[in-house]
Design a protein around this motif. Structure first.
Motif, PDB file in Angstrom:
ATOM      1  N   PHE A  96       0.614  -0.947  -0.237  1.00 33.49           N
ATOM      2  CA  PHE A  96      -0.166  -0.012   0.250  1.00 33.49           C
ATOM      3  C   PHE A  96       1.109   1.088   0.293  1.00 33.49           C
ATOM      4  O   PHE A  96       1.939   1.336   0.339  1.00 33.49           O
ATOM      5  CB  PHE A  96      -0.593  -0.339   1.547  1.00 33.49           C
ATOM      6  CG  PHE A  96      -1.857  -1.281   1.344  1.00 33.49           C
ATOM      7  CD1 PHE A  96      -3.224  -1.793   0.409  1.00 33.49           C
ATOM      8  CD2 PHE A  96      -1.609  -2.027   2.275  1.00 33.49           C
ATOM      9  CE1 PHE A  96      -3.661  -2.112   0.478  1.00 33.49           C
ATOM     10  CE2 PHE A  96      -2.310  -2.917   2.700  1.00 33.49           C
ATOM     11  CZ  PHE A  96      -3.464  -3.349   1.555  1.00 33.49           C
ATOM     12  N   VAL A  97       0.553   2.392  -1.139  1.00 37.41           N
ATOM     13  CA  VAL A  97       1.092   3.305  -0.918  1.00 37.41           C
ATOM     14  C   VAL A  97       0.072   4.568  -0.291  1.00 37.41           C
ATOM     15  O   VAL A  97      -1.314   5.012  -0.899  1.00 37.41           O
ATOM     16  CB  VAL A  97       2.007   3.618  -2.141  1.00 37.41           C
ATOM     17  CG1 VAL A  97       2.389   5.323  -2.464  1.00 37.41           C
ATOM     18  CG2 VAL A  97       2.301   3.254  -3.078  1.00 37.41           C
ATOM     19  N   LEU A  98       0.486   4.555   1.005  1.00 38.00           N
ATOM     20  CA  LEU A  98      -0.279   5.841   1.915  1.00 38.00           C
ATOM     21  C   LEU A  98      -0.072   7.372   1.804  1.00 38.00           C
ATOM     22  O   LEU A  98       0.726   7.606   1.884  1.00 38.00           O
ATOM     23  CB  LEU A  98      -0.241   5.044   3.697  1.00 38.00           C
ATOM     24  CG  LEU A  98      -0.378   3.466   3.484  1.00 38.00           C
ATOM     25  CD1 LEU A  98      -0.100   3.440   5.191  1.00 38.00           C
ATOM     26  CD2 LEU A  98      -2.133   3.553   3.474  1.00 38.00           C
ATOM     27  N   CYS A  99      -1.180   7.820   1.118  1.00 37.42           N
ATOM     28  CA  CYS A  99      -1.279   8.996   0.843  1.00 37.42           C
ATOM     29  C   CYS A  99      -2.146   9.883   1.344  1.00 37.42           C
ATOM     30  O   CYS A  99      -3.136   9.366   1.825  1.00 37.42           O
ATOM     31  CB  CYS A  99      -1.010   9.795  -0.307  1.00 37.42           C
ATOM     32  SG  CYS A  99       0.036   8.536  -1.687  1.00 37.42           S
ATOM     33  N   TYR A 100      -2.095  11.382   1.728  1.00 34.18           N
ATOM     34  CA  TYR A 100      -3.750  11.448   1.864  1.00 34.18           C
ATOM     35  C   TYR A 100      -3.348  13.289   0.628  1.00 34.18           C
ATOM     36  O   TYR A 100      -2.654  13.544   0.425  1.00 34.18           O
ATOM     37  CB  TYR A 100      -3.568  12.499   3.199  1.00 34.18           C
ATOM     38  CG  TYR A 100      -2.350  13.446   3.279  1.00 34.18           C
ATOM     39  CD1 TYR A 100      -1.377  12.765   3.605  1.00 34.18           C
ATOM     40  CD2 TYR A 100      -2.749  14.981   3.226  1.00 34.18           C
ATOM     41  CE1 TYR A 100      -0.543  14.418   3.545  1.00 34.18           C
ATOM     42  CE2 TYR A 100      -1.308  16.086   3.482  1.00 34.18           C
ATOM     43  CZ  TYR A 100      -0.498  15.585   3.615  1.00 34.18           C
ATOM     44  OH  TYR A 100       0.456  16.590   3.724  1.00 34.18           O
ATOM     45  N   ASP A 101      -4.672  13.415   0.687  1.00 27.61           N
ATOM     46  CA  ASP A 101      -5.195  14.807  -0.701  1.00 27.61           C
ATOM     47  C   ASP A 101      -4.573  16.457   0.667  1.00 27.61           C
ATOM     48  O   ASP A 101      -5.649  16.036   1.088  1.00 27.61           O
ATOM     49  CB  ASP A 101      -6.514  14.169  -0.928  1.00 27.61           C
ATOM     50  CG  ASP A 101      -6.856  15.329  -1.849  1.00 27.61           C
ATOM     51  OD1 ASP A 101      -5.981  16.168  -1.924  1.00 27.61           O
ATOM     52  OD2 ASP A 101      -7.984  15.259  -2.951  1.00 27.61           O
ATOM     53  N   LYS A 102      -3.867  16.358  -0.403  1.00 25.77           N
ATOM     54  CA  LYS A 102      -3.668  18.332   0.362  1.00 25.77           C
ATOM     55  C   LYS A 102      -4.938  18.889   0.585  1.00 25.77           C
ATOM     56  O   LYS A 102      -5.069  19.684   1.202  1.00 25.77           O
ATOM     57  CB  LYS A 102      -2.217  18.276   0.083  1.00 25.77           C
ATOM     58  CG  LYS A 102      -0.787  17.818  -0.048  1.00 25.77           C
ATOM     59  CD  LYS A 102      -0.322  18.672  -1.233  1.00 25.77           C
ATOM     60  CE  LYS A 102       0.147  17.174  -2.261  1.00 25.77           C
ATOM     61  NZ  LYS A 102       1.398  18.491  -2.709  1.00 25.77           N
ATOM     62  N   ASN A 103      -5.749  18.246  -1.073  1.00 26.83           N
ATOM     63  CA  ASN A 103      -6.685  19.545  -0.526  1.00 26.83           C
ATOM     64  C   ASN A 103      -7.951  18.640   0.344  1.00 26.83           C
ATOM     65  O   ASN A 103      -9.581  19.783   0.204  1.00 26.83           O
ATOM     66  CB  ASN A 103      -7.347  19.728  -2.117  1.00 26.83           C
ATOM     67  CG  ASN A 103      -6.363  20.156  -3.478  1.00 26.83           C
ATOM     68  OD1 ASN A 103      -5.214  21.440  -2.935  1.00 26.83           O
ATOM     69  ND2 ASN A 103      -6.104  19.803  -4.229  1.00 26.83           N
ATOM     70  N   ALA A 104      -7.934  17.839   0.914  1.00 25.58           N
ATOM     71  CA  ALA A 104      -9.359  17.492   1.546  1.00 25.58           C
ATOM     72  C   ALA A 104      -8.533  17.301   3.375  1.00 25.58           C
ATOM     73  O   ALA A 104      -9.851  17.258   4.118  1.00 25.58           O
ATOM     74  CB  ALA A 104      -9.491  15.898   0.993  1.00 25.58           C
ATOM     75  N   CYS A 105      -7.844  17.999   3.620  1.00 21.77           N
ATOM     76  CA  CYS A 105      -7.502  17.080   4.437  1.00 21.77           C
ATOM     77  C   CYS A 105      -7.754  18.800   5.941  1.00 21.77           C
ATOM     78  O   CYS A 105      -7.647  19.810   5.395  1.00 21.77           O
ATOM     79  CB  CYS A 105      -6.043  16.646   5.387  1.00 21.77           C
ATOM     80  SG  CYS A 105      -4.669  17.702   5.223  1.00 21.77           S
ATOM     81  N   TRP A 106      -7.968  18.743   7.004  1.00 25.58           N
ATOM     82  CA  TRP A 106      -8.504  19.789   7.715  1.00 25.58           C
ATOM     83  C   TRP A 106      -7.494  20.187   7.952  1.00 25.58           C
ATOM     84  O   TRP A 106      -6.120  19.805   8.416  1.00 25.58           O
ATOM     85  CB  TRP A 106      -9.576  18.776   9.537  1.00 25.58           C
ATOM     86  CG  TRP A 106      -9.538  20.231   9.755  1.00 25.58           C
ATOM     87  CD1 TRP A 106     -11.105  20.744   9.815  1.00 25.58           C
ATOM     88  CD2 TRP A 106      -8.806  20.501  11.235  1.00 25.58           C
ATOM     89  NE1 TRP A 106     -10.852  21.527  11.022  1.00 25.58           N
ATOM     90  CE2 TRP A 106      -9.434  21.589  11.470  1.00 25.58           C
ATOM     91  CE3 TRP A 106      -7.189  20.699  11.520  1.00 25.58           C
ATOM     92  CZ2 TRP A 106      -9.159  22.675  12.602  1.00 25.58           C
ATOM     93  CZ3 TRP A 106      -6.867  20.929  12.571  1.00 25.58           C
ATOM     94  CH2 TRP A 106      -7.764  22.132  12.946  1.00 25.58           C
ATOM     95  N   CYS A 107      -7.190  22.105   7.725  1.00 23.90           N
ATOM     96  CA  CYS A 107      -6.084  22.250   8.344  1.00 23.90           C
ATOM     97  C   CYS A 107      -6.730  23.347   9.440  1.00 23.90           C
ATOM     98  O   CYS A 107      -7.872  24.053   9.654  1.00 23.90           O
ATOM     99  CB  CYS A 107      -5.915  23.389   7.181  1.00 23.90           C
ATOM    100  SG  CYS A 107      -5.152  22.564   5.882  1.00 23.90           S
ATOM    101  N   ASN A 108      -5.768  23.812  10.646  1.00 26.35           N
ATOM    102  CA  ASN A 108      -5.379  24.529  11.310  1.00 26.35           C
ATOM    103  C   ASN A 108      -6.326  26.132  11.247  1.00 26.35           C
ATOM    104  O   ASN A 108      -5.851  26.346   9.551  1.00 26.35           O
ATOM    105  CB  ASN A 108      -4.556  24.056  12.513  1.00 26.35           C
ATOM    106  CG  ASN A 108      -3.682  25.146  12.462  1.00 26.35           C
ATOM    107  OD1 ASN A 108      -3.488  25.585  11.557  1.00 26.35           O
ATOM    108  ND2 ASN A 108      -2.409  24.203  13.269  1.00 26.35           N
ATOM    109  N   ASP A 109      -5.767  26.962  12.035  1.00 28.61           N
ATOM    110  CA  ASP A 109      -6.199  28.010  11.046  1.00 28.61           C
ATOM    111  C   ASP A 109      -5.029  29.288  10.975  1.00 28.61           C
ATOM    112  O   ASP A 109      -4.856  30.344  10.482  1.00 28.61           O
ATOM    113  CB  ASP A 109      -6.911  29.213  12.194  1.00 28.61           C
ATOM    114  CG  ASP A 109      -6.290  29.048  13.878  1.00 28.61           C
ATOM    115  OD1 ASP A 109      -5.153  28.514  13.703  1.00 28.61           O
ATOM    116  OD2 ASP A 109      -6.870  29.455  15.043  1.00 28.61           O
ATOM    117  N   LYS A 110      -3.887  27.995  10.811  1.00 25.63           N
ATOM    118  CA  LYS A 110      -2.570  28.718  10.729  1.00 25.63           C
ATOM    119  C   LYS A 110      -2.145  28.171   9.196  1.00 25.63           C
ATOM    120  O   LYS A 110      -1.439  28.180   8.396  1.00 25.63           O
ATOM    121  CB  LYS A 110      -1.493  28.201  11.513  1.00 25.63           C
ATOM    122  CG  LYS A 110      -0.541  29.146  12.685  1.00 25.63           C
ATOM    123  CD  LYS A 110      -0.115  29.051  13.857  1.00 25.63           C
ATOM    124  CE  LYS A 110      -0.426  29.013  15.293  1.00 25.63           C
ATOM    125  NZ  LYS A 110       0.719  28.252  15.615  1.00 25.63           N
ATOM    126  N   GLY A 111      -3.357  27.506   8.812  1.00 21.73           N
ATOM    127  CA  GLY A 111      -2.764  26.720   7.519  1.00 21.73           C
ATOM    128  C   GLY A 111      -2.326  25.397   8.008  1.00 21.73           C
ATOM    129  O   GLY A 111      -2.101  25.079   6.740  1.00 21.73           O
TER     130      GLY A 111
END
Ligand SMILES: Cc1cc2nc3c(=O)[nH]c(=O)nc-3n(C[C@H](O)[C@H](O)[C@H](O)COP(=O)(O)O)c2cc1C
Length: 171
Positions: free
Chosen positions: A73-88
């Protein structure tokens, strides 16, 4: 087996048999991945399931730690989908790591070995697998049946007891 027994029994498998992993076991492992909690339930994990020998060979060129597993498995995340804090600042790597934990424990319950692999050439992997620019690879995870005689490494039993890392009320 209790959860604690399973958590202790899981170990990093660094030698695999050639036996293919049954599709229903892969489905169960992926269901465990889907059940993982993620920040704000955004579920940014994106998993490339590799079982094609030609694609596995490409992964082997990016890490010395593929161990001949029939599945990786190549485990990735979508940078446009993950939750971001108020500092981004995004928490995609944390989400992805929790997903990985579900996978390795579910795999162990099914008699499958895994090994978390953080040592790989990220740029080479992105190029070799044509990983889209919105995805960030976090970990590789070889999975398969342990080869005959495979045992945990010495590191497996070297665990600091909770009393060595837990502090109560103040550090
Ligand atoms: C984030 C992370 C990255 C790791 N990267 C590698 C790796 O690149 N290669 C490897 O052989 N093991 C890797 N491991 C496995 C650890 O060495 C292993 O989990 C640790 O020594 C404890 O042994 P055990 O998993 O058998 O209990 C990694 C583990 C973690 C949590």
């Amino acid at each position: 087996m209790s959860f604690l027994e399973l958590a202790k029994a899981r170990y990093s498998c660094r030698k695999y048999s050639a036996k293919a992993v049954e599709p229903e076991k892969i489905e169960t492992v992926l269901a465990a991945a889907a059940a993982a909690p993620t920040g704000c339930n955004n579920q940014p994990q994106r998993i490339l399931l590799v079982d094609d020998p030609q694609v596995l060979a490409k992964i082997r060129e990016c890490t010395p730690f593929q161990f001949g597993a029939p599945v990786t498995f190549v485990l990735c995340y979508d940078k446009n989908a993950c939750w971001c804090n108020d500092k981004g600042e995004g928490i995609g790597p944390i989400d992805t790591t929790i997903v990985m934990t579900h996978i390795i424990l579910q795999a162990a319950e099914l008699g499958l070995g895994t090994c978390i692999v953080g040592y790989y050439d990220k740029d080479a992997l992105i190029k070799a697998l044509n990983i889209p620019s919105n995805l960030d690879p976090v970990l590789l995870l070889p999975m398969g049946y342990p080869a005959d005689g495979t045992r945990p490494s010495q590191m497996h039993d070297k665990r600091v007891p909770a009393s060595g890392f837990v502090f109560r009320n103040h550090f």
